[in-house]
Design a protein around this motif. Structure first.
Motif, PDB file in Angstrom:
ATOM      1  N   HIS A  66      -5.550  -4.570   1.197  1.00 25.74           N
ATOM      2  CA  HIS A  66      -4.077  -4.683   1.192  1.00 25.74           C
ATOM      3  C   HIS A  66      -3.670  -6.116   0.800  1.00 25.74           C
ATOM      4  N   ARG A  67      -2.357  -6.341   0.663  1.00 25.03           N
ATOM      5  CA  ARG A  67      -1.868  -7.638   0.171  1.00 25.03           C
ATOM      6  C   ARG A  67      -0.938  -8.343   1.156  1.00 25.03           C
ATOM      7  N   PHE A  68      -1.047  -7.990   2.439  1.00 23.90           N
ATOM      8  CA  PHE A  68      -0.067  -8.503   3.396  1.00 23.90           C
ATOM      9  C   PHE A  68      -0.697  -9.537   4.344  1.00 23.90           C
ATOM     10  N   VAL A  92       4.618  -8.197  -7.412  1.00 19.27           N
ATOM     11  CA  VAL A  92       5.120  -8.626  -8.727  1.00 19.27           C
ATOM     12  C   VAL A  92       6.007  -9.865  -8.618  1.00 19.27           C
ATOM     13  N   LYS A  93       5.888 -10.553  -7.491  1.00 20.15           N
ATOM     14  CA  LYS A  93       6.773 -11.697  -7.267  1.00 20.15           C
ATOM     15  C   LYS A  93       6.055 -13.006  -7.600  1.00 20.15           C
ATOM     16  N   LYS A  94       6.778 -14.124  -7.492  1.00 15.21           N
ATOM     17  CA  LYS A  94       6.242 -15.442  -7.838  1.00 15.21           C
ATOM     18  C   LYS A  94       4.908 -15.743  -7.111  1.00 15.21           C
ATOM     19  N   ILE A 115      -1.807  -3.193  -8.746  1.00 17.67           N
ATOM     20  CA  ILE A 115      -0.405  -3.623  -8.640  1.00 17.67           C
ATOM     21  C   ILE A 115       0.305  -2.537  -7.833  1.00 17.67           C
ATOM     22  N   ASP A 116       0.780  -2.941  -6.664  1.00 18.23           N
ATOM     23  CA  ASP A 116       1.170  -1.958  -5.656  1.00 18.23           C
ATOM     24  C   ASP A 116       2.606  -2.183  -5.221  1.00 18.23           C
ATOM     25  N   ILE A 117       3.554  -1.520  -5.891  1.00 18.19           N
ATOM     26  CA  ILE A 117       4.943  -1.601  -5.417  1.00 18.19           C
ATOM     27  C   ILE A 117       5.541  -0.194  -5.319  1.00 18.19           C
ATOM     28  N   ALA A 118       6.645  -0.104  -4.585  1.00 16.20           N
ATOM     29  CA  ALA A 118       7.234   1.198  -4.277  1.00 16.20           C
ATOM     30  C   ALA A 118       7.670   1.936  -5.543  1.00 16.20           C
ATOM     31  N   HIS A 119       8.344   1.225  -6.425  1.00 19.53           N
ATOM     32  CA  HIS A 119       8.905   1.837  -7.644  1.00 19.53           C
ATOM     33  C   HIS A 119       8.178   1.209  -8.838  1.00 19.53           C
ATOM     34  N   VAL A 165      -0.279   7.822  -8.518  1.00 17.42           N
ATOM     35  CA  VAL A 165       0.843   8.774  -8.462  1.00 17.42           C
ATOM     36  C   VAL A 165       1.161   9.137  -7.008  1.00 17.42           C
ATOM     37  N   GLY A 166       2.439   9.011  -6.648  1.00 19.39           N
ATOM     38  CA  GLY A 166       2.863   9.399  -5.304  1.00 19.39           C
ATOM     39  C   GLY A 166       3.980   8.495  -4.829  1.00 19.39           C
ATOM     40  N   VAL A 167       5.187   9.012  -4.822  1.00 21.40           N
ATOM     41  CA  VAL A 167       6.325   8.269  -4.288  1.00 21.40           C
ATOM     42  C   VAL A 167       6.881   9.089  -3.120  1.00 21.40           C
ATOM     43  N   GLY A 168       6.516   8.685  -1.939  1.00 16.57           N
ATOM     44  CA  GLY A 168       7.105   9.315  -0.761  1.00 16.57           C
ATOM     45  C   GLY A 168       6.364  10.469  -0.100  1.00 16.57           C
ATOM     46  N   ILE A 174       9.245   7.314   4.789  1.00 15.37           N
ATOM     47  CA  ILE A 174      10.578   7.893   4.997  1.00 15.37           C
ATOM     48  C   ILE A 174      11.440   7.702   3.742  1.00 15.37           C
ATOM     49  N   THR A 175      10.789   7.486   2.595  1.00 14.20           N
ATOM     50  CA  THR A 175      11.513   7.279   1.329  1.00 14.20           C
ATOM     51  C   THR A 175      12.424   8.454   1.004  1.00 14.20           C
ATOM     52  N   LYS A 176      11.884   9.666   1.212  1.00 10.01           N
ATOM     53  CA  LYS A 176      12.656  10.878   0.910  1.00 10.01           C
ATOM     54  C   LYS A 176      13.959  10.891   1.716  1.00 10.01           C
ATOM     55  N   GLY A 254       3.746   2.185   8.111  1.00 10.99           N
ATOM     56  CA  GLY A 254       3.975   2.082   6.677  1.00 10.99           C
ATOM     57  C   GLY A 254       4.073   0.632   6.233  1.00 10.99           C
ATOM     58  N   SER A 255       3.661   0.394   4.987  1.00  5.97           N
ATOM     59  CA  SER A 255       3.732  -0.962   4.439  1.00  5.97           C
ATOM     60  C   SER A 255       5.174  -1.389   4.213  1.00  5.97           C
ATOM     61  N   ALA A 256       6.073  -0.410   4.086  1.00  7.11           N
ATOM     62  CA  ALA A 256       7.493  -0.741   3.925  1.00  7.11           C
ATOM     63  C   ALA A 256       8.249  -0.497   5.234  1.00  7.11           C
ATOM     64  N   SER A 257       7.523  -0.532   6.350  1.00  7.00           N
ATOM     65  CA  SER A 257       8.176  -0.393   7.661  1.00  7.00           C
ATOM     66  C   SER A 257       8.558  -1.781   8.161  1.00  7.00           C
ATOM     67  N   ASN A 260       5.571  -3.821   9.327  1.00  7.23           N
ATOM     68  CA  ASN A 260       4.790  -4.556   8.327  1.00  7.23           C
ATOM     69  C   ASN A 260       5.597  -5.706   7.729  1.00  7.23           C
ATOM     70  N   LYS A 261       6.903  -5.458   7.526  1.00 14.17           N
ATOM     71  CA  LYS A 261       7.737  -6.458   6.842  1.00 14.17           C
ATOM     72  C   LYS A 261       8.170  -7.590   7.762  1.00 14.17           C
ATOM     73  N   GLY A 262       8.235  -7.293   9.075  1.00 15.12           N
ATOM     74  CA  GLY A 262       8.716  -8.308  10.008  1.00 15.12           C
ATOM     75  C   GLY A 262      10.233  -8.426  10.028  1.00 15.12           C
ATOM     76  N   LYS A 265      14.764  -4.554   6.564  1.00 17.91           N
ATOM     77  CA  LYS A 265      15.460  -4.635   5.276  1.00 17.91           C
ATOM     78  C   LYS A 265      14.740  -3.722   4.291  1.00 17.91           C
ATOM     79  N   HIS A 266      15.482  -2.852   3.622  1.00 16.36           N
ATOM     80  CA  HIS A 266      14.880  -1.881   2.705  1.00 16.36           C
ATOM     81  C   HIS A 266      13.685  -1.178   3.348  1.00 16.36           C
ATOM     82  N   VAL A 267      13.868  -0.735   4.577  1.00 15.94           N
ATOM     83  CA  VAL A 267      12.776  -0.066   5.289  1.00 15.94           C
ATOM     84  C   VAL A 267      12.596   1.351   4.746  1.00 15.94           C
TER      85      VAL A 267
HETATM   86  N1  LIG Z   1       4.106   5.148  -2.272  1.00 17.78           N
HETATM   87  C1  LIG Z   1       5.308   5.094  -1.773  1.00 17.78           C
HETATM   88  O1  LIG Z   1       6.029   6.080  -1.726  1.00 17.78           O
HETATM   89  C2  LIG Z   1       5.866   3.813  -1.258  1.00 17.78           C
HETATM   90  C3  LIG Z   1       5.033   2.790  -0.961  1.00 17.78           C
HETATM   91  N2  LIG Z   1       5.531   1.635  -0.424  1.00 17.78           N
HETATM   92  C4  LIG Z   1       4.585   0.550  -0.151  1.00 17.78           C
HETATM   93  O2  LIG Z   1       5.207  -0.450   0.619  1.00 17.78           O
HETATM   94  C5  LIG Z   1       4.777  -1.723   0.203  1.00 17.78           C
HETATM   95  C6  LIG Z   1       5.970  -2.577  -0.128  1.00 17.78           C
HETATM   96  O3  LIG Z   1       6.534  -2.084  -1.344  1.00 17.78           O
HETATM   97  P1  LIG Z   1       7.683  -2.877  -2.098  1.00 17.78           P
HETATM   98  O4  LIG Z   1       8.886  -2.935  -1.223  1.00 17.78           O
HETATM   99  O5  LIG Z   1       7.855  -2.327  -3.457  1.00 17.78           O
HETATM  100  O6  LIG Z   1       6.999  -4.297  -2.252  1.00 17.78           O
HETATM  101  P2  LIG Z   1       7.626  -5.697  -2.353  1.00 17.78           P
HETATM  102  O7  LIG Z   1       8.438  -5.996  -1.151  1.00 17.78           O
HETATM  103  O8  LIG Z   1       6.532  -6.635  -2.728  1.00 17.78           O
HETATM  104  O9  LIG Z   1       8.619  -5.517  -3.589  1.00 17.78           O
HETATM  105  C7  LIG Z   1       8.138  -5.511  -4.883  1.00 17.78           C
HETATM  106  C8  LIG Z   1       9.248  -5.819  -5.871  1.00 17.78           C
HETATM  107  O10 LIG Z   1       9.828  -4.610  -6.289  1.00 17.78           O
HETATM  108  C9  LIG Z   1      11.237  -4.633  -5.952  1.00 17.78           C
HETATM  109  N3  LIG Z   1      11.542  -3.289  -5.516  1.00 17.78           N
HETATM  110  C10 LIG Z   1      11.053  -2.589  -4.479  1.00 17.78           C
HETATM  111  N4  LIG Z   1      11.589  -1.364  -4.426  1.00 17.78           N
HETATM  112  C11 LIG Z   1      12.419  -1.296  -5.480  1.00 17.78           C
HETATM  113  C12 LIG Z   1      13.250  -0.302  -5.978  1.00 17.78           C
HETATM  114  N5  LIG Z   1      13.376   0.883  -5.363  1.00 17.78           N
HETATM  115  N6  LIG Z   1      13.974  -0.565  -7.075  1.00 17.78           N
HETATM  116  C13 LIG Z   1      13.902  -1.752  -7.692  1.00 17.78           C
HETATM  117  N7  LIG Z   1      13.114  -2.739  -7.269  1.00 17.78           N
HETATM  118  C14 LIG Z   1      12.394  -2.516  -6.174  1.00 17.78           C
HETATM  119  C15 LIG Z   1      11.377  -5.681  -4.891  1.00 17.78           C
HETATM  120  O11 LIG Z   1      12.641  -6.306  -4.897  1.00 17.78           O
HETATM  121  P3  LIG Z   1      13.714  -6.073  -3.719  1.00 17.78           P
HETATM  122  O12 LIG Z   1      12.970  -5.924  -2.438  1.00 17.78           O
HETATM  123  O13 LIG Z   1      14.547  -7.307  -3.759  1.00 17.78           O
HETATM  124  O14 LIG Z   1      14.473  -4.853  -4.108  1.00 17.78           O
HETATM  125  C16 LIG Z   1      10.338  -6.684  -5.317  1.00 17.78           C
HETATM  126  O15 LIG Z   1      10.790  -7.536  -6.316  1.00 17.78           O
HETATM  127  C17 LIG Z   1       3.817  -1.500  -0.962  1.00 17.78           C
HETATM  128  O16 LIG Z   1       2.506  -1.518  -0.478  1.00 17.78           O
HETATM  129  C18 LIG Z   1       4.180  -0.122  -1.457  1.00 17.78           C
HETATM  130  O17 LIG Z   1       3.102   0.545  -2.032  1.00 17.78           O
HETATM  131  C19 LIG Z   1       6.859   1.481  -0.200  1.00 17.78           C
HETATM  132  C20 LIG Z   1       7.730   2.485  -0.436  1.00 17.78           C
HETATM  133  C21 LIG Z   1       7.322   3.722  -1.063  1.00 17.78           C
END
Ligand SMILES: NC(=O)C1=CN([C@@H]2O[C@H](COP(=O)(O)OP(=O)(O)OC[C@H]3O[C@@H](n4cnc5c(N)ncnc54)[C@H](OP(=O)(O)O)[C@@H]3O)[C@@H](O)[C@H]2O)C=CC1
Ligand SMILES: Nc1nc2c(ncn2[C@@H]2O[C@H](COP(=O)(O)O)[C@@H](O)[C@H]2O)c(=O)[nH]1
Length: 325
Positions: A66-68, A92-94, A115-119, A165-168, A174-176, A254-257, A260-262, A265-267
């Motif tokens: 993980h990256r946290f 994907v941040k600085k 590279i692991d982000i929600a969207h 592949v897999g969003v939610g 709780i993305t859904k 969850g990593s977006a709970s 995890n975030k502390g 915000k955008h939980v």
């Molecule tokens: N597989 C899944 O369904 C999901 C997985 N996660 C996991 O949670 C962790 C945190 O994810 P994440 O919040 O992306 O990571 P980060 O907090 O590192 O955010 C990554 C970047 O993506 C931006 N970002 C996040 N979500 C969105 C969105 N919906 N639309 C546009 N920009 C977005 C953030 O900006 P900003 O925060 O300013 O918007 C930030 O710049 C990861 O490990 C991820 O895999 C999270 C949600 C869904």
């Protein structure tokens, strides 16, 4: 489009070609290495830590750290010092770009970078892939998470070596509920949809609830599956151990709970308790045996033989038998 998920699809057996399930080879190749099973524990704080990743690498399994709250540089150094491949996650941040710069300055290349982000269908991912490919051309880059064929096509064209592949669909997701988006409830058919256009490996991420779901994922186009909840409740799991009415559980969040975030915000994740169920190594062996059984039911000897089977959809509008003609 057919809509189904793991719990309403069954694969159909073909004539057996082995005398023992031990003849069936559950291994898979990813990024030039062979792994014992097509399964990777989720890159989450309550699923893997340094110790578990080292053990997985040393025992023939794929892992993604993980990256946290982690020093990625030290992690890569430690893995290489132990004679193991390094497989890290980046955002994907600085600070993620700074990590890449530091690794390059030290002459360190992780063998795998996720590279692991929600969207994951985003220009931010396109830019990070381009940066990695310019700075560390030998690293195998996995990018995600995504949910549509358009996203698969873009990520592959941007240079990803594999997609996730897999969003939610995750158990602590709780993305859904929070956004109204995702593949929760139809992850398996989303995988099938994405796999139609994929030319590189897909990792199906989230929603696996039983070992048979691994073979179903392979059937519908995954090369590997990423699993969180089934791994979070082991004795070695990094989550906190909690006792409830004399029974032991492990915390899985969850990593977006907010856990995890502390901060709240955008939980898009929650925390649950998983009953403790013994040792990780035993579960991995059982998974390998179950995948071997799946291959034998498919009338095959190798993992990808599972792709050849027919299937039925149980109940609902799409119910029926689906034959490969
Ligand atoms: N597989 C899944 O369904 C999901 C997985 N996660 C996991 O949670 C962790 C945190 O994810 P994440 O919040 O992306 O990571 P980060 O907090 O590192 O955010 C990554 C970047 O993506 C931006 N970002 C996040 N979500 C969105 C969105 N919906 N639309 C546009 N920009 C977005 C953030 O900006 P900003 O925060 O300013 O918007 C930030 O710049 C990861 O490990 C991820 O895999 C999270 C949600 C869904
Ligand atoms: N929507 C969210 N998804 C998350 C979060 N943290 C992790 N995940 C995803 O779940 C899978 C694991 O799923 P499981 O069904 O096997 O438990 C993991 O790999 C991530 O893709 C989150 O906070 N929100």
């Amino acid at each position: 489009m057919e809509i189904f998920d793991y719990d309403n699809v069954l694969l159909l057996p073909r004539k057996c070609r082995v005398e023992s399930r031990a003849e069936c080879d559950a291994s898979v190749e990813l990024g030039g290495r062979s792994f014992r099973i097509p399964v990777v524990p989720a890159n989450m704080k309550t699923v893997v830590d340094e110790k578990i990743c080292t053990w997985l690498a040393q025992n023939g399994y794929f892992y993604v750290m993980h990256r946290f709250d982690l020093d990625n540089i030290q992690f890569v150094k430690d893995m290489h010092a132990s004679g193991c491949y390094a497989s890290i996650s980046l955002g994907v941040k600085k600070p993620d770009y700074d990590t890449v710069d530091q690794l390059v300055a030290l002459g360190l290349t992780p063998e795998y970078i996720t590279i692991d982000i929600a969207h994951g269908h985003a220009d931010s991912v396109k830019n990070m892939i381009a940066y990695l490919k310019a700075k560390m051309p030998r690293a195998f880059v996995i990018a995600g998470n995504v949910a549509t064929p358009e996203a698969i096509i873009d990520l592959e064209n941007w240079g990803a070596d594999a997609t996730k592949v897999g969003v939610g669909p995750g158990k602590v997701c709780i993305t859904k509920l929070k956004t109204g988006f995702g593949t929760g409830g139809w992850q398996l058919s989303a995988l099938k949809w994405c796999a139609r256009v994929a030319t590189k490996p897909i990792i199906a991420d989230g929603g696996i609830r039983s070992h048979g779901d691994i073979a179903k994922s392979i059937r519908f186009g995954a090369s590997m599956v990423m699993i969180g909840s089934l791994f979070a409740g082991h004795e070695e799991s990094p989550g906190k151990t909690v006792e409830v009415d004399g029974e032991l559980f492990k915390e899985y969040y969850g990593s977006a709970s907010d856990f995890n975030k502390g901060e709240y915000k955008h939980v898009e994740g929650k925390s649950i308790l998983e009953p403790i169920k013994g040792k990780l190594a035993d579960t991995l062996v059982e998974m390998e045996q179950d995948v071997q059984s799946s291959i034998s039911y498919a009338g095959g000897t190798r993992l990808m033989d599972v792709r050849k089977v027919n299937y039925v959809i149980l109940g609902g509008d799409n119910a029926g038998e689906h034959l490969l003609m």
